[in-house]
Write an enzyme that holds these catalytic residues in place. Structure first.
Site, PDB file in Angstrom:
ATOM      1  N   ASP A 153       0.813  -1.233   0.000  1.00  0.00           N
ATOM      2  CA  ASP A 153       0.000   0.000   0.000  1.00  0.00           C
ATOM      3  C   ASP A 153       0.838   1.271   0.000  1.00  0.00           C
ATOM      4  O   ASP A 153       0.401   2.303  -0.479  1.00  0.00           O
ATOM      5  CB  ASP A 153      -1.026  -0.005   1.148  1.00  0.00           C
ATOM      6  CG  ASP A 153      -0.424   0.224   2.530  1.00  0.00           C
ATOM      7  OD1 ASP A 153       0.784  -0.032   2.725  1.00  0.00           O
ATOM      8  OD2 ASP A 153      -1.177   0.641   3.432  1.00  0.00           O
ATOM      9  N   GLU A 394       4.369 -10.579   4.653  1.00  0.00           N
ATOM     10  CA  GLU A 394       3.087 -11.070   4.139  1.00  0.00           C
ATOM     11  C   GLU A 394       3.157 -11.768   2.790  1.00  0.00           C
ATOM     12  O   GLU A 394       2.411 -11.441   1.854  1.00  0.00           O
ATOM     13  CB  GLU A 394       2.062  -9.923   4.091  1.00  0.00           C
ATOM     14  CG  GLU A 394       1.767  -9.339   5.455  1.00  0.00           C
ATOM     15  CD  GLU A 394       0.491  -8.518   5.518  1.00  0.00           C
ATOM     16  OE1 GLU A 394      -0.021  -8.111   4.462  1.00  0.00           O
ATOM     17  OE2 GLU A 394      -0.004  -8.303   6.643  1.00  0.00           O
ATOM     18  N   TYR A 449      -5.530  -7.950  11.684  1.00  0.00           N
ATOM     19  CA  TYR A 449      -6.360  -6.735  11.731  1.00  0.00           C
ATOM     20  C   TYR A 449      -7.770  -7.054  12.227  1.00  0.00           C
ATOM     21  O   TYR A 449      -8.751  -6.588  11.656  1.00  0.00           O
ATOM     22  CB  TYR A 449      -6.344  -6.063  10.350  1.00  0.00           C
ATOM     23  CG  TYR A 449      -4.984  -5.409  10.107  1.00  0.00           C
ATOM     24  CD1 TYR A 449      -4.725  -4.123  10.562  1.00  0.00           C
ATOM     25  CD2 TYR A 449      -3.955  -6.118   9.506  1.00  0.00           C
ATOM     26  CE1 TYR A 449      -3.478  -3.542  10.407  1.00  0.00           C
ATOM     27  CE2 TYR A 449      -2.694  -5.543   9.341  1.00  0.00           C
ATOM     28  CZ  TYR A 449      -2.475  -4.247   9.798  1.00  0.00           C
ATOM     29  OH  TYR A 449      -1.236  -3.685   9.649  1.00  0.00           O
ATOM     30  N   GLU A 485       2.139  -6.669  13.365  1.00  0.00           N
ATOM     31  CA  GLU A 485       1.255  -5.570  12.942  1.00  0.00           C
ATOM     32  C   GLU A 485      -0.105  -5.763  13.578  1.00  0.00           C
ATOM     33  O   GLU A 485      -0.681  -6.851  13.515  1.00  0.00           O
ATOM     34  CB  GLU A 485       1.060  -5.560  11.403  1.00  0.00           C
ATOM     35  CG  GLU A 485       2.248  -5.067  10.628  1.00  0.00           C
ATOM     36  CD  GLU A 485       2.002  -4.967   9.123  1.00  0.00           C
ATOM     37  OE1 GLU A 485       0.827  -4.878   8.696  1.00  0.00           O
ATOM     38  OE2 GLU A 485       3.000  -4.983   8.378  1.00  0.00           O
TER      39      GLU A 485
HETATM   40  C1  GCB Z   1      -0.542  -4.971   6.090  1.00  0.00           C
HETATM   41  C2  GCB Z   1       0.758  -4.611   5.471  1.00  0.00           C
HETATM   42  C3  GCB Z   1       1.071  -3.131   5.625  1.00  0.00           C
HETATM   43  C4  GCB Z   1      -0.186  -2.300   5.385  1.00  0.00           C
HETATM   44  C5  GCB Z   1      -1.210  -2.692   6.422  1.00  0.00           C
HETATM   45  C6  GCB Z   1      -2.533  -1.935   6.295  1.00  0.00           C
HETATM   46  O1  GCB Z   1      -0.822  -6.081   6.398  1.00  0.00           O
HETATM   47  O2  GCB Z   1       1.817  -5.391   5.925  1.00  0.00           O
HETATM   48  O3  GCB Z   1       2.092  -2.800   4.729  1.00  0.00           O
HETATM   49  O4  GCB Z   1       0.067  -0.937   5.436  1.00  0.00           O
HETATM   50  O5  GCB Z   1      -1.499  -4.039   6.310  1.00  0.00           O
HETATM   51  O6  GCB Z   1      -2.681  -0.892   6.914  1.00  0.00           O
HETATM   52  O7  GCB Z   1      -3.405  -2.402   5.561  1.00  0.00           O
END
Ligand code: GCB
Length: 573
Positions: A153, A394, A449, A485
């Site tokens: 991203d 990832e 997430y 993350e």
């Molecule tokens: C992820 C990625 C990271 C993104 C993040 C997001 O899993 O590793 O590079 O910025 O999610 O905020 O979606």
């Protein structure tokens, strides 16, 4: 590759400043544009054609060789040309390099002379393809314009992101140094030279006092002061070739290991608190900036973070030097982000293509990935702050072909450095049940997430998912696990009394939920929030002027979550 350092036998001129600039197939001496070095070029100009340019861009300036260098060998070193670079001295091509975040250099002694001037031209190419690291795809639109797509991203900033150097070294010289240490003060070193020559080794303490001399690749420091998280004590290994060269390599005495489900620094369990970061600031893009370097480390200290991951590429060497001196722990990552085609189909609805295949990511991609690992370890092996290598972020580790792709790369990394554990960050789609590579690594780092992309706005459900997920990894692999993350996009200044995504309260509650789960989890060795600061991304309906998962805004102001984290992390230390 040795970092140029000023010593009694070596000098450097830093070529930062304004260079003539143009995009296109060749350098244009008539251009009126000037670009700052170091900086990404994309945001410097008010011109969409430059910002969206796909292909070569050119930097050019006159350089005068210092008068006193007539007996020396003279090199040009480019700390980073993202993602590929070509260097010309006058009209002669002297170096080419692929890989946007590691340095390269050229011996230009035979083309220049002390006291005189030459024209230095550096071409920089920002194209990402299926055989570059990171990978991407280029298409040509109806108007014949090249368009770049990629699976990560963050915005594809390009340019001379770090310093360019002219440096002098002696004819007979040290060309590489590797230092490994033990807690009793044993220092094992190996030193390469440009031609066979005896090398003397002295170890100096922080005050410059001699504390040991080396023989046969070993030196012993009595009662060493250890390099520790929060206390970055450094020694210097001075390697000299009598009458020719002196090179000074800073190092720390410390060990790193993984034992059952713990991560040990100097034999003591270490718990990571901190962030995934980016090299990203307004106007400069990915250009290194010492002011942001100092300020970001101040904020890490303020918030109580002891570590960060160089997501998703090797950072400037200045950053690691600073971490060494200040005792901040680093997980050092290659630029292998986006080896995952399912992510694209998830975002665009396009039918999924297999990630690992001769038509997608095959032998050529793996060769580029091997080069990225090799150059990362060669550059960063002597940094005590670096405690673990992250080989990729990832990847499609749940897909067929993942094991065949990664097994040789893991082997390579272990051959290049037997002293540091290995990890990779695991994508949401890869679960304890379907992941095909986690057993090859030492630490399982997971990106999740729950409460954001999954169970959005429902922290109660998210909490159950997260807990079950963590338990699954421990049960199947029995290795230390960390969260590399977790984060929620947050618009600074947006508030609510309810748990509404994008508000500052939601980000704080989201983190608090995760922390409750972490505090109950087994084998859990650390928490890296995504992200330290808001950062720029490519266009798309999933982002509003960039990724807003920062705990700090892009200009480094704290959101409410920063205060929450500060309460939690500072009470640990
Ligand atoms: C992820 C990625 C990271 C993104 C993040 C997001 O899993 O590793 O590079 O910025 O999610 O905020 O979606």
């Amino acid at each position: 590759m040795l970092k140029p350092r000023p010593t009694a036998t070596r000098e450097q001129v830093r070529l930062d400043g304004l260079w003539r600039f143009n995009t296109g197939d060749a350098a244009d001496t008539a251009t009126t544009l000037e670009a700052a070095v170091p900086a990404s070029y994309n945001d410097l100009f008010a011109d969409a054609k430059i910002r969206d340019h796909v292909g070569w861009a050119w930097y050019q300036r006159a350089v005068r060789v210092p008068r006193g260098w007539s007996e020396d060998r003279i090199f040009v070193r480019v700390d980073a040309a993202t993602h590929a670079g070509k260097v010309y001295v006058d009209d002669t091509l002297v170096a080419e390099h692929v890989g946007g975040y590691t340095p390269f250099e050229a011996d230009i002694t035979d083309l220049v002379s002390a006291g005189s001037e030459f024209r230095l031209t550096i071409g920089v190419n920002n194209e990402l393809t299926e055989t570059t690291i990171p990978p991407g795809t280029i298409t040509v639109d109806a108007g014949g314009r090249k368009r770049q797509q990629y699976q990560h991203d963050f915005y594809n900033y390009a340019g001379l992101h770090r310093s360019v150097w002219l440096h002098s070294v002696p004819q007979v010289r040290v060309t590489d140094v590797t230092v490994e240490t033990e807690l009793d003060g044993t220092v094992r070193y190996s030193i390469a030279t440009s031609s066979p020559a005896p090398v003397q080794v002295r170890i100096l303490d922080h005050a410059g006092e001699l504390v040991a001399t080396g023989a046969d690749g070993v030196a012993r420091i009595d009662n060493p002061t250890l390099w520790k998280p929060g206390a970055g004590y450094l020694y210097t290994l001075e390697a000299s070739i009598d009458g020719h060269d002196v090179y000074e390599q800073p190092f720390g005495v410390r060990t790193v290991s993984v034992s059952a489900t713990q991560f040990l620094i100097n034999g003591e369990p270490f718990y990571f608190t901190g962030f995934g970061k980016h090299e990203d600031t307004p106007v400069r893009g990915k250009g290194h900036d010492d002011a942001y370097l100092v300020h970001d480390f101040q904020l890490l200290d303020w918030v109580g973070a002891n570590s960060f991951r160089t997501s998703h590429y090797p950072y400037a060497e200045e950053v690691l030097d600073f971490a060494d001196r200040h005792g901040i722990v680093v997980i050092d990552e290659t630029a292998a982000v986006g080896l995952n085609l399912a992510v694209v189909s998830g975002l665009t609805g396009a039918p999924p293509r297999p990630t690992f295949s001769p038509e997608t990511f095959g032998d050529d991609t793996r060769a580029a990935h091997a080069q990225a690992i090799t150059e990362l370890i060669a550059r960063d092996k002597n940094h005590p702050s670096v405690v673990m290598w992250s080989l990729t972020n990832e990847p499609a580790s749940n897909e067929d072909g993942a094991r065949e792709y990664f097994e040789p790369l893991v082997k390579l990394a272990r051959t290049l450095d037997a002293t540091r554990p290995l990890t990779y960050s695991v994508v949401m789609f890869a679960t304890p049940a379907n992941d095909k590579i986690a057993d090859l690594f030492d630490v399982i780092s997971i990106n999740r997430y729950y409460g954001w992309y999954v169970a959005t706005g429902d922290l109660a459900t998210a909490e159950q998912y997260l807990e079950a997920d963590l338990r699954g990894w421990v049960q199947r692999f029995g290795k230390p696990i960390m969260m590399s993350e977790y984060g929620a996009d947050t618009q600074a200044g947006l508030h609510s009394v309810w748990d509404i995504p994008w508000t500052e309260e939601y980000q704080a509650d989201f983190l608090a939920m995760h922390h409750r789960v972490f505090d109950r989890a087994e084998a859990f060795i650390g928490e890296h929030v995504w992200n330290f600061a808001d950062f720029q991304t490519s266009h798309g309906i999933h982002r509003v002027d960039g990724n807003k998962k920062g705990v700090f805004t892009r200009d480094r102001r704290p959101k409410a979550a920063a205060h929450e984290l500060r309460r939690r992390w500072r009470s640990r230390s």
